[in-house]
Write an enzyme that holds these catalytic residues in place. Structure first.
Site, PDB file in Angstrom:
ATOM      1  CB  VAL A  74      41.199  29.326  43.040  1.00 32.39           C
ATOM      2  CG1 VAL A  74      41.736  29.772  41.713  1.00 32.39           C
ATOM      3  CG2 VAL A  74      41.350  28.341  44.229  1.00 32.39           C
TER       4      VAL A  74
ATOM      5  CG  ASP B 151      50.194  31.403  42.344  1.00 31.56           C
ATOM      6  OD1 ASP B 151      49.951  31.242  43.266  1.00 31.56           O
ATOM      7  OD2 ASP B 151      49.917  31.397  41.684  1.00 31.56           O
TER       8      ASP B 151
ATOM      9  CE  LYS C  45      46.891  31.434  42.592  1.00 30.15           C
ATOM     10  NZ  LYS C  45      46.810  32.687  42.347  1.00 30.15           N
TER      11      LYS C  45
ATOM     12  CD  GLU D 248      34.981  32.517  45.578  1.00 32.32           C
ATOM     13  OE1 GLU D 248      34.787  31.667  45.787  1.00 32.32           O
ATOM     14  OE2 GLU D 248      35.808  32.273  44.472  1.00 32.32           O
TER      15      GLU D 248
ATOM     16  N   GLY E  37      42.068  35.885  43.051  1.00 26.35           N
ATOM     17  CA  GLY E  37      42.137  37.092  43.712  1.00 26.35           C
ATOM     18  C   GLY E  37      40.559  37.139  43.568  1.00 26.35           C
TER      19      GLY E  37
HETATM   20  N1  HSE Z   1      50.932  35.342  43.205  1.00 26.58           N
HETATM   21  C1  HSE Z   1      49.455  35.465  42.986  1.00 26.58           C
HETATM   22  C2  HSE Z   1      49.588  35.348  41.086  1.00 26.58           C
HETATM   23  C3  HSE Z   1      48.863  36.185  43.694  1.00 26.58           C
HETATM   24  O1  HSE Z   1      50.377  36.560  40.604  1.00 26.58           O
HETATM   25  O2  HSE Z   1      48.284  35.080  40.236  1.00 26.58           O
HETATM   26  C4  HSE Z   1      48.264  35.361  44.473  1.00 26.58           C
HETATM   27  O3  HSE Z   1      47.390  34.027  44.297  1.00 26.58           O
END
Ligand code: HSE
Length: 432
Positions: free
Chosen positions: A129, A198, A202, A126, A131
């Site tokens: 993705v 990133d 996700k 969980e 937070g």
């Molecule tokens: N580096 C990510 C962001 C946070 O800036 O959303 C962790 O997934």
């Protein structure tokens, strides 16, 4: 009955997780059944903001994942290796896994789930993705009755913060990135965030859950925000849009075999769209399906507390199951049901979208006519053409197209670049 956790990593999220587990008062009673048995760290010397008995902290992470007394491994070290190997070793030793590691799960999910199915253990993610936003569990369980058509997310807080600051203060990318680094919103090496990688990790995870197939991470088209300028932000504003880094998974209608569009790129989002008002480090994910219609999940997409909240929820889910002595079975809704086949992803050339393009050109008769001709030749229909400003001696022409096949648009652009009057095409941005 208490269940033992092996916590790998005591950074921001690891510390947040330990803080919740050590302070169960006023939280769900199951948290009292969760004991931190061992904690794996890189360095014993590093100063910590949390008090843990020194005898449970070790730098020997392998010893934790093979420790017969441990029930659940909580992997919060991030990065590809040794995280992947430790997860696989833990599974081979019969441990359930909770992880926040989107990079590992996006690339090695199929391998990890296959191992977990064989060992009949859970792998829950969980926190990987959004937070603190619950999105993985809803896709697997609460929304499980739906046929999904679209997942559109702002899933990277760093880039959303940068774009919001650029929009609100007319600042340039490099300047805002520097400020974000000083404030701790952006990493010292921001490549994964600003390059869109990133967000691509996700959306791979979300697409796999929503569309029930494995995703080859390399198939996700990915463009970051490094080329966005204050000029584009200002044109977006004038034309009724804001620029957001969107991660999009879309089921293409009526293709045989079924295909998905899977892409991350800066996007002109109409100001009236629900995602247009998501600002700062927040994340939001819009899910569309039948018979559901649309729901949007919104909240803090990163940070110690919010991410730890998601980690502990996963631990609680597993502990709840362990209480009933159940093994992880393939149809268990807690599992992400490990799909057998890979989803087919449309090449970016076959995606249909609108475009914004900004041209610098000589201010001579016929330029707009030539542009229009070139677009028309490739079946690209224009929604609007404006010439507002100048950059030095060159006129700035801005075009927004109707929905067009990306391949056709690119061919038209190649032809336009060969026109004498066209000096440069500084920006091309897709429009939602
Ligand atoms: N580096 C990510 C962001 C946070 O800036 O959303 C962790 O997934």
């Amino acid at each position: 009955m208490a269940f033992n956790i092996g916590l790998l990593g005591l950074g921001t999220v690891g510390t947040g997780t330990a803080e919740i587990l050590l302070n169960p008062e006023g939280r769900h009673p199951l948290i009292q059944d969760i004991k931190i048995a061992q904690v794996g760290v890189k360095s014993l010397e590093k100063k910590r903001t949390i008090d843990l008995p020194t005898d449970i902290i070790t730098t020997d992470l392998e010893a934790i994942v093979t420790n017969p007394d441990i029930d659940i491994i909580v992997e919060l070290i991030g990065g590809l290796e040794p995280a992947r190997s430790l997860i696989l070793k833990a599974i081979a030793n019969g441990k359930h896994i909770v992880t926040a590691n989107k990079a590992v799960m996006a690339r090695f999910g199929p391998e990890i789930y296959a191992a977990a199915n064989q060992a009949k253990v859970y792998v829950l993610l969980e926190a990987a993705v959004g937070g603190g936003i619950p999105i993985v569990e809803p896709l697997k369980q609460s929304l499980g009755a739906n046929r999904f058509t679209n997942i559109i997310g702002i899933v990277n807080g760093t880039t959303n913060y940068i774009l919001t600051q650029m929009t609100n203060h007319g600042a340039d990318f490099a300047q805002v990135l520097k400020e974000a680094q000083t404030l701790g919103y952006a990493e010292a090496d921001p490549t994964a965030d600003v390059g869109g990688l990133d967000a691509a990790d996700k959306i791979s995870i979300l697409a796999s859950l929503a569309f029930g197939g494995k995703i080859n991470r390399e198939d996700v088209y990915c463009e970051g925000i490094t080329k966005i300028t204050s000029s584009d932000i200002s044109y977006a504003e004038k034309l009724g849009f804001v620029i957001k880094l969107l991660a999009i998974a879309h089921k293409v209608e009526k293709t045989e075999p079924e295909k998905l569009e899977l892409r991350v790129h800066p996007t002109f989002v109409p100001k009236s769209h629900p995602l247009a008002s998501i600002n700062g480090v927040n994340n939001a994910i819009l899910v569309e399906g039948q018979p559901l219609g649309q729901v949007m999940f919104y909240g803090p997409g990163a940070g110690s507390g919010p991410t730890a909240s998601a980690v502990v929820a996963d631990i609680m889910n597993i502990v709840g199951v362990l209480h009933s002595n159940k093994k992880a079975e393939i149809l268990d809704p807690l599992l992400s049901c490990s799909p057998q086949n890979y989803c087919q992803i449309s090449p970016i050339e076959d995606v249909y979208t609108r475009f914004y393009a900004r041209f610098l050109c000589a201010d001579v008769p016929g330029v707009i006519g030539h542009l229009g001709m070139a677009f028309g030749q490739y079946d690209v229909s224009l929604e609007s053409v404006v010439q507002i400003g100048f950059q030095g001696e060159f006129a700035e022409i801005v075009v927004v197209t109707h929905q067009v096949r990306e391949g056709n648009f690119r061919e038209a652009i190649a032809e336009i670049l060969s026109l004498n009057a066209i000096k440069e095409i500084p920006s091309i941005i897709r429009v939602l």
